[in-house]
Structures are given as structure tokens and as C-alpha cells.
Design a protein around this motif. Structure first.
Motif, mmCIF file in Angstrom:
data_model
loop_
_atom_site.group_PDB
_atom_site.id
_atom_site.type_symbol
_atom_site.label_atom_id
_atom_site.label_comp_id
_atom_site.label_asym_id
_atom_site.label_seq_id
_atom_site.Cartn_x
_atom_site.Cartn_y
_atom_site.Cartn_z
ATOM 1 N N LEU A 219 -8.028 5.498 -1.996
ATOM 2 C CA LEU A 219 -8.001 4.285 -1.175
ATOM 3 C C LEU A 219 -6.554 3.901 -0.829
ATOM 4 O O LEU A 219 -5.690 3.886 -1.702
ATOM 5 C CB LEU A 219 -8.669 3.128 -1.920
ATOM 6 C CG LEU A 219 -10.186 3.232 -2.060
ATOM 7 C CD1 LEU A 219 -10.731 2.003 -2.772
ATOM 8 C CD2 LEU A 219 -10.855 3.386 -0.710
ATOM 9 N N PRO A 220 -6.271 3.583 0.434
ATOM 10 C CA PRO A 220 -4.896 3.248 0.845
ATOM 11 C C PRO A 220 -4.578 1.774 0.612
ATOM 12 O O PRO A 220 -4.348 1.020 1.550
ATOM 13 C CB PRO A 220 -4.910 3.584 2.345
ATOM 14 C CG PRO A 220 -6.320 3.293 2.766
ATOM 15 C CD PRO A 220 -7.187 3.676 1.579
ATOM 16 N N LEU A 221 -4.560 1.353 -0.641
ATOM 17 C CA LEU A 221 -4.301 -0.053 -0.949
ATOM 18 C C LEU A 221 -2.800 -0.316 -0.970
ATOM 19 O O LEU A 221 -2.043 0.430 -1.578
ATOM 20 C CB LEU A 221 -4.908 -0.417 -2.309
ATOM 21 C CG LEU A 221 -4.719 -1.859 -2.776
ATOM 22 C CD1 LEU A 221 -5.446 -2.813 -1.845
ATOM 23 C CD2 LEU A 221 -5.223 -2.031 -4.195
ATOM 24 N N VAL A 222 -2.388 -1.386 -0.284
ATOM 25 C CA VAL A 222 -0.984 -1.789 -0.284
ATOM 26 C C VAL A 222 -0.798 -3.048 -1.111
ATOM 27 O O VAL A 222 -0.016 -3.095 -2.038
ATOM 28 C CB VAL A 222 -0.485 -2.010 1.162
ATOM 29 C CG1 VAL A 222 0.952 -2.487 1.160
ATOM 30 C CG2 VAL A 222 -0.605 -0.707 1.951
ATOM 31 N N ASN A 223 -1.539 -4.075 -0.753
ATOM 32 C CA ASN A 223 -1.561 -5.313 -1.531
ATOM 33 C C ASN A 223 -2.999 -5.786 -1.618
ATOM 34 O O ASN A 223 -3.760 -5.625 -0.684
ATOM 35 C CB ASN A 223 -0.720 -6.424 -0.859
ATOM 36 C CG ASN A 223 0.757 -6.244 -1.116
ATOM 37 O OD1 ASN A 223 1.162 -6.113 -2.266
ATOM 38 N ND2 ASN A 223 1.545 -6.224 -0.058
ATOM 39 N N GLY A 224 -3.369 -6.381 -2.737
ATOM 40 C CA GLY A 224 -4.686 -6.988 -2.796
ATOM 41 C C GLY A 224 -5.537 -6.463 -3.913
ATOM 42 O O GLY A 224 -5.057 -5.942 -4.911
ATOM 43 N N VAL A 225 -6.832 -6.587 -3.759
ATOM 44 C CA VAL A 225 -7.797 -6.258 -4.805
ATOM 45 C C VAL A 225 -8.894 -5.396 -4.220
ATOM 46 O O VAL A 225 -9.407 -5.664 -3.136
ATOM 47 C CB VAL A 225 -8.403 -7.551 -5.397
ATOM 48 C CG1 VAL A 225 -9.425 -7.214 -6.467
ATOM 49 C CG2 VAL A 225 -7.308 -8.425 -5.995
ATOM 50 N N VAL A 244 -10.293 -3.132 -8.964
ATOM 51 C CA VAL A 244 -8.959 -2.567 -9.116
ATOM 52 C C VAL A 244 -7.973 -3.501 -8.411
ATOM 53 O O VAL A 244 -8.142 -3.815 -7.235
ATOM 54 C CB VAL A 244 -8.872 -1.153 -8.505
ATOM 55 C CG1 VAL A 244 -7.461 -0.601 -8.660
ATOM 56 C CG2 VAL A 244 -9.894 -0.223 -9.148
ATOM 57 N N ASP A 245 -6.982 -3.981 -9.157
ATOM 58 C CA ASP A 245 -5.960 -4.801 -8.505
ATOM 59 C C ASP A 245 -4.618 -4.103 -8.604
ATOM 60 O O ASP A 245 -4.425 -3.184 -9.402
ATOM 61 C CB ASP A 245 -5.896 -6.220 -9.087
ATOM 62 C CG ASP A 245 -5.585 -6.223 -10.573
ATOM 63 O OD1 ASP A 245 -5.202 -5.171 -11.094
ATOM 64 O OD2 ASP A 245 -5.727 -7.280 -11.206
ATOM 65 N N GLN A 246 -3.706 -4.515 -7.760
ATOM 66 C CA GLN A 246 -2.425 -3.823 -7.637
ATOM 67 C C GLN A 246 -1.301 -4.832 -7.495
ATOM 68 O O GLN A 246 -1.438 -5.848 -6.810
ATOM 69 C CB GLN A 246 -2.458 -2.909 -6.407
ATOM 70 C CG GLN A 246 -1.090 -2.278 -6.088
ATOM 71 C CD GLN A 246 -1.178 -1.272 -4.978
ATOM 72 O OE1 GLN A 246 -1.634 -0.171 -5.185
ATOM 73 N NE2 GLN A 246 -0.752 -1.654 -3.788
ATOM 74 N N ILE A 247 -0.189 -4.556 -8.133
ATOM 75 C CA ILE A 247 1.031 -5.341 -7.985
ATOM 76 C C ILE A 247 2.119 -4.393 -7.491
ATOM 77 O O ILE A 247 2.414 -3.388 -8.135
ATOM 78 C CB ILE A 247 1.457 -5.996 -9.310
ATOM 79 C CG1 ILE A 247 0.387 -6.987 -9.785
ATOM 80 C CG2 ILE A 247 2.796 -6.713 -9.145
ATOM 81 C CD1 ILE A 247 0.701 -7.621 -11.116
ATOM 82 N N VAL A 248 2.671 -4.697 -6.327
ATOM 83 C CA VAL A 248 3.737 -3.883 -5.756
ATOM 84 C C VAL A 248 5.071 -4.434 -6.231
ATOM 85 O O VAL A 248 5.411 -5.586 -5.969
ATOM 86 C CB VAL A 248 3.661 -3.888 -4.218
ATOM 87 C CG1 VAL A 248 4.812 -3.076 -3.628
ATOM 88 C CG2 VAL A 248 2.328 -3.319 -3.752
ATOM 89 N N HIS A 249 5.839 -3.610 -6.940
ATOM 90 C CA HIS A 249 7.132 -4.047 -7.451
ATOM 91 C C HIS A 249 8.221 -3.875 -6.401
ATOM 92 O O HIS A 249 9.071 -4.748 -6.228
ATOM 93 C CB HIS A 249 7.475 -3.256 -8.717
ATOM 94 C CG HIS A 249 6.382 -3.327 -9.743
ATOM 95 N ND1 HIS A 249 6.103 -4.465 -10.473
ATOM 96 C CD2 HIS A 249 5.469 -2.413 -10.142
ATOM 97 C CE1 HIS A 249 5.091 -4.243 -11.283
ATOM 98 N NE2 HIS A 249 4.682 -2.996 -11.106
ATOM 99 N N GLU A 250 8.211 -2.765 -5.733
ATOM 100 C CA GLU A 250 9.071 -2.494 -4.587
ATOM 101 C C GLU A 250 8.445 -1.318 -3.841
ATOM 102 O O GLU A 250 7.399 -0.811 -4.243
ATOM 103 C CB GLU A 250 10.499 -2.183 -5.032
ATOM 104 C CG GLU A 250 10.625 -1.013 -6.006
ATOM 105 C CD GLU A 250 12.062 -0.799 -6.422
ATOM 106 O OE1 GLU A 250 12.834 -0.370 -5.546
ATOM 107 O OE2 GLU A 250 12.403 -1.059 -7.586
ATOM 108 N N GLU A 251 9.064 -0.893 -2.750
ATOM 109 C CA GLU A 251 8.467 0.171 -1.948
ATOM 110 C C GLU A 251 8.297 1.439 -2.781
ATOM 111 O O GLU A 251 9.238 1.903 -3.437
ATOM 112 C CB GLU A 251 9.345 0.455 -0.727
ATOM 113 C CG GLU A 251 8.715 1.441 0.242
ATOM 114 C CD GLU A 251 9.559 1.640 1.484
ATOM 115 O OE1 GLU A 251 9.134 2.406 2.359
ATOM 116 O OE2 GLU A 251 10.644 1.029 1.556
#
Length: 398
Positions: A219-225, A244-251
């Protein structure tokens, strides 16, 4: 008989403002407010003149009544006549002044009316006298258009036309206790403290439904749930739903965690380093280090039972009839399940699914342990090959 009265003094009138003056409104107000008292005083002068004229007329009538005494009263009549003529002349002068002041006041009111057009339901195309709208003229919109209603506009000429005046001001028209914006607002990046951040600077709460059978690894998740169902290649099938949740720290650097909807569902996480996702790893999610046990009484007539390792590592089973133990094929290496089977009311046959390898004695399969009613047979199954379980007989206990 009417007495002759004194003629009151005239009151001054403020100077008429020049068009384009920086203090036009105040000068126009001073002028307009000085005219009515002056006009009223002129009327008083005219009334006094009229009173004097009436007195002169009464005196003339008296003179006519005493015409036989005219000779003796000729000097007095001549003097009264002179006074009456002077009063009439003064009254005429005051009349002319009053007419001039009234004309000047009317012109001033007309000039103000050409710039202050007042409330209008639609933007006007002419001034209040039907003429061309003067540059800088203003009006207040009281129509039904919500984009114009309760706002004032000034005329910027045929190019700009009606230009909105000063709109809502912070802490003045927008309540300090809160308010509702009718459009989007923009804020600078790098917010700190109580400042409002940009949407890109906060973790999104938006949930994206991935659909049945979705592979979370693709799945192409960038930000979100994510809210996915039947996660392909998931370590556990105890829950049909996974979040599944995601936290982007930097690129190209992020952290993801995944969990199901039941207490029996393990939690997993993985990290992205330099744009490459690492393998999923399981959290240590037991409350204690004791193995979880599931106790179940299988009623007579139930032909099979599937012991899920995700539910418990030890399954304490009581059987009331023949039973087939069917092991889940969708497991990973290293999983193990321990079965402790007690037969109630008699010795019951126990069989296993084809993906279970029974222990060997060297010349053949090791015989199944003998047991009697009420005794417990212990069997441990370990996943040592993909989709297969090796069984170990651990003994019989009373």
C-alpha cells in the motif's frame, strides 16, 4: 394697538467646505448644523419686521381716523412712515439673506447626498438625484445577497466600480471567544507553541479503507491510517481486520505499527530506512511471561477442532466424542501449540489433519499414547517446515 419690536441680530453661518477637503465630512457637518439656527434667526428678523410693518399699518389707520388732526400730527406721521419704510427695507434685506442661506443649505445637503448614498438593496448605478456617481461615493448594502449584505462599498470609477470597504478585523469583528470562517485560512510553516500548524506538519487522522485481501506491504501510504481486512501474509489470522498507522519522521524515514481488533491479535511494527521498508516484527505483547491457555469443552457431535496459536499456546481440551485436530496451514516457522486432551465418558479416537507429521520410532510411526477415561494426553506441535507441523507425544497424566 401693536407695538413696534426690536430687530434681532443675525447669527453667523460656518464656511461651506471645499470639495476634496481632507476634513470634508466635519466641515460639511459644521456648515449644515450652523444653517438651521441662522435660518431660524432670519425668520425671527422677518417676523419682527412684519410686526413693525403691522404697527406701522395700525398707526396709519389711526392717522386716517384722525385725518381732521392730520395737520397737527403730520410730523409724527412722517416720522412713523420713515420708520416703517426703514423696517420694510430691513425686512427685505433679511428675507434675501434667509433665501440665500436656505439655497446654500440645500446645495450643501445635495452635495452630501451625492456622496453618502445610504442603504441600497442592490449596487446603485446613479446617485440619489439620478446623476452620475461621483468618485468616492459610498453606500451600505442591505440586500439578500450574502456576499454583499451588511457591507459598505465605495465607488472607484468605471474601472474599479464598487470596491468593498474595510471588512472583518481581527479581535474587532471576529469574536475573541471564537468564530466561524467561511473559507480556508493559510498559516506559515514552522509553527511553535500556541501557533496553528500547517496540515502537512501534523499526523493525519484520516482513515483509508484498504479493502478485502489487500497486501499491506504494497500500500502506498504517506500519511494517515490504514483500515485493512484479511491482511495477506499477516502473521496472525485471529482478527479479520487490521489497522496500520504510520508516522513520517522525514522523507524516506517512517515507522508503521499494525494491530487487530482482539486481545489475542499480536501487534507488529516495521521501519522505513532510506526509502526501504524493513521486515515486520512482532511486539512483546503478553501481560506476563506465562503461556496463554485456552480451555474448551467440545460437545459430542463436533467432528473437528482447530487450535489457533494466536489464541493461546496451550489448549486444554475436553472431548465427548471422536475428534479430528485440524492444524492451520497459514503459520510461520517457530510457531508451536501444546494440546492437553482429556476424554470424558470413554476413550475417544483422536486423529490429525494431513499437514501434521506424527513422530517416528525408526521402523514406523510411533504408536499413539494409550489413555483411559479421565486421563489427559499431552501433545506438542511445532511448525518446523512451511505449512507443516511436527507432533511430539509428551505423555499421559491422570
Amino acid at each position: 394697538m401693536t407695538d413696534i419690536v426690536n430687530i434681532p441680530d443675525l447669527l453667523p453661518i460656518s464656511q461651506y467646505p471645499a470639495l476634496g477637503s481632507a476634513n470634508f465630512n466635519q466641515e460639511a457637518y459644521n456648515y449644515a448644523t450652523s444653517v438651521p439656527p441662522a435660518v431660524s434667526r432670519m425668520r425671527e428678523v422677518a417676523v419682527a419686521c412684519r410686526t413693525c410693518a403691522i404697527a406701522a399699518r395700525e398707526q396709519a389707520d389711526a392717522a386716517m381716523g384722525y385725518r381732521n388732526q392730520a395737520a397737527n400730527s403730520a410730523a409724527a406721521a412722517e416720522a412713523a412712515k420713515a420708520i416703517a419704510q426703514a423696517a420694510a427695507s430691513s425686512a427685505e434685506t433679511f428675507k434675501n439673506q434667509a433665501q440665500s442661506a436656505a439655497a446654500s443649505a440645500a446645495a450643501s445637503a445635495q452635495a452630501v447626498d451625492q456622496y453618502m448614498l445610504g442603504p441600497k438593496t442592490v449596487p446603485p448605478t446613479t446617485d440619489n438625484q439620478g446623476g452620475a456617481i461621483k468618485l468616492g461615493a459610498m453606500y451600505i448594502n442591505v440586500g439578500t445577497d450574502p456576499n454583499l449584505n451588511n457591507r459598505w462599498f465605495w465607488w472607484g470609477g468605471n474601472v474599479l466600480r464598487w470596491v468593498p470597504g474595510v471588512g472583518d478585523l481581527p479581535a474587532t469583528f471576529m469574536p475573541r471567544g471564537g468564530g466561524i470562517f467561511t473559507g480556508h485560512i493559510e498559516v506559515p510553516q514552522g509553527a511553535t507553541g500556541n501557533q496553528a500548524p500547517r496540515a502537512s506538519e501534523v499526523v493525519s487522522r484520516k482513515i483509508t479503507y484498504a479493502g478485502i485481501g489487500a497486501n499491506m506491504n504494497t500500500l502506498p501510504l504517506v500519511n494517515g491510517v490504514w483500515s485493512g481486512r484479511d491482511w495477506v501474509n499477516a502473521p496472525s489470522t485471529a482478527s479479520p481486520w487490521w489497522y496500520v498507522d504510520q508516522i513520517v519522521h522525514e522523507e524516506n524515514y517512517a515507522t508503521q505499527s499494525a494491530w487487530g481488533l482482539t486481545d489475542a491479535t499480536p501487534k507488529y511494527f516495521r521501519i522505513q530506512v532510506g526509502g526501504v521498508w524493513q521486515a515486520w516484527r512482532r511486539f512483546l505483547d503478553e501481560f506476563t511471561f506465562m503461556e496463554r491457555t485456552k480451555v474448551v469443552n467440545i460437545p459430542a457431535g463436533t467432528a473437528s477442532y482447530t487450535p489457533l496459536q494466536s489464541e493461546a499456546s496451550i489448549h486444554q481440551i475436553t472431548i465427548n466424542g471422536p475428534i479430528a485436530i485440524n492444524m492451520d496451514a497459514q503459520r510461520q516457522l517457530g510457531d508451536q501449540v501444546t494440546l492437553r486432551i482429556t476424554s470424558a465418558g470413554g476413550v475417544r479416537p483422536i486423529t490429525f489433519s494431513s499437514n501434521v507429521a506424527l513422530p517416528s520410532s525408526g521402523s514406523g510411526l510411533m504408536p499413539f499414547p494409550s489413555y483411559t477415561t479421565g486421563q489427559t494426553v499431552t501433545i506438542t506441535l511445532v511448525c518446523t517446515r512451511p505449512a507443516y507441523w511436527d507432533a511430539f507425544y509428551a505423555g499421559v497424566h491422570t
